[in-house]
Design an enzyme around this catalytic site. Structure first.
Site, PDB file in Angstrom:
ATOM      1  N   GLY A 175       0.800  -1.208   0.000  1.00 36.55           N
ATOM      2  CA  GLY A 175       0.000   0.000   0.000  1.00 36.55           C
ATOM      3  C   GLY A 175       0.837   1.264   0.000  1.00 36.55           C
ATOM      4  O   GLY A 175       2.042   1.253  -0.225  1.00 36.55           O
ATOM      5  N   TYR A 176       0.166   2.377   0.258  1.00 36.06           N
ATOM      6  CA  TYR A 176       0.724   3.725   0.125  1.00 36.06           C
ATOM      7  C   TYR A 176       1.431   3.833  -1.229  1.00 36.06           C
ATOM      8  O   TYR A 176       2.635   4.061  -1.317  1.00 36.06           O
ATOM      9  CB  TYR A 176       1.648   4.090   1.279  1.00 36.06           C
TER      10      TYR A 176
ATOM     11  N   HIS B 151       4.828   1.802  -8.017  1.00 35.39           N
ATOM     12  CA  HIS B 151       3.761   0.794  -8.065  1.00 35.39           C
ATOM     13  C   HIS B 151       2.930   0.940  -9.337  1.00 35.39           C
ATOM     14  O   HIS B 151       2.546  -0.058  -9.959  1.00 35.39           O
ATOM     15  CB  HIS B 151       2.832   0.942  -6.853  1.00 35.39           C
TER      16      HIS B 151
ATOM     17  N   GLY C  11       9.497  -4.512  -8.481  1.00 32.80           N
ATOM     18  CA  GLY C  11      10.387  -3.421  -8.851  1.00 32.80           C
ATOM     19  C   GLY C  11      11.847  -3.767  -8.634  1.00 32.80           C
ATOM     20  O   GLY C  11      12.204  -4.440  -7.661  1.00 32.80           O
TER      21      GLY C  11
ATOM     22  N   SER D 203       7.678   4.134  -0.455  1.00 34.32           N
ATOM     23  CA  SER D 203       6.654   4.592   0.486  1.00 34.32           C
ATOM     24  C   SER D 203       7.291   5.210   1.720  1.00 34.32           C
ATOM     25  O   SER D 203       6.695   6.078   2.372  1.00 34.32           O
ATOM     26  CB  SER D 203       5.747   3.423   0.883  1.00 34.32           C
TER      27      SER D 203
END
Length: 283
Positions: A31-32, A37, A147, A186
């Protein structure tokens, strides 16, 4: 776009996709979300019919004194970004859904998990491998996207899929950077303006070594020393190593194609990682 929180519902939704013989792409995240992403999502959408994004802050990959409790979370923001990016399904399970009571079976990675981050974060890759294996079993994608910034994680996961005969293609997408070169993460939000400025020493050190390599330098010690001079601005350098991309062992010097220069450093209390691949096309 569907938002799903239960494994059973996810499997029902994806059974219809498989019955239609559609290709499933998977982007696991904590998340974030940021542009890194979104690059993974874009790659999945380009090559797959359906893209699943998981959002789960995995407790088993954090150590006792790490940032699990303060890791940034903003599901509404993530949901909006996924919707704009064309994601088909968000899988956002609870910790109890992933690790129910009496859970005790873990994936134990091997030699690839020992150097670099593994030397400083005991148990980290055990947690990563376990949650990714579980998510792979839940989603059963054709392709999964990761990534390059997390180079060691990619190596561990690729090895796991081979060793456990998981029929999933692992695709590594190049690191996405801010305009000034900082690798997107993040955790960058932890940095105050002064720390954010000093964090540029990481990418600048890597780029300086890469430039020298491109100019013909092949001595590993020389390249590492050049990067290290830039890294004097960080608060604590955890590691700076040139490694073989296949084994993650220290690369032979003079360098042979290819090698990866990997770094982990603290700026303030924030731990940042980055890397650059040093390679050339043989003439």
């Amino acid at each position: 776009m569907k938002v799903i929180t239960k494994v059973a519902e996810l499997r029902r939704a994806l059974a219809d996709v498989r019955n239609a013989e559609k290709r499933i792409g998977f982007v696991p995240t904590m998340g974030y979300l940021h542009d890194g992403h979104l690059a993974l999502i874009s790659a999945s959408r380009e090559h797959c019919d359906v893209t699943v994004v998981s959002i789960f802050v995995n407790p088993t990959q954090f150590g006792p004194n790490e940032d699990l409790s303060r890791y940034p979370r903003d599901f509404a923001r993530d949901e909006a970004l996924c919707g704009s990016a064309g994601v088909s399904i968000i899988f956002a399970p609870s910790a109890e859904e992933i690790y129910p009571a009496q859970f005790e079976s873990f994936v134990e990675p091997g030699e690839l998990a020992k150097p670099l981050c593994g030397a400083f974060r005991p148990g980290h890759f055990r947690g990563v491998a376990t949650v990714v294996c579980k998510l792979f079993n839940m989603v059963q994608p054709d392709v999964a996207y990761f990534g390059q910034k997390d180079f060691q994680q990619c190596a561990v996961i690729r090895r796991m899929t081979v060793d456990l005969n998981l029929p999933i293609e692992i695709v590594t997408v190049p690191t996405v950077r801010e305009p000034d070169g900082l690798a997107m993460s993040s955790r960058n939000r932890y940095l105050c303006p002064e720390e954010r400025d000093r964090s540029l020493a990481i990418s600048r050190g890597l780029f300086a070594a890469a430039h020298e390599f491109a100019s013909g330098e092949r001595d590993a010690a020389t390249l590492i020393a050049l990067a290290r001079r830039h890294l004097e601005r960080v608060d604590r350098l955890q590691y700076l190593e040139l490694v073989d991309p296949g084994t993650l062992r220290i690369a032979d010097s003079p360098l042979r194609y290819p090698a990866v220069l990997c770094v982990a450093a603290y700026v303030g209390s924030t731990r940042l990682i980055d890397n650059v691949v040093l390679s050339w096309s043989p003439s």
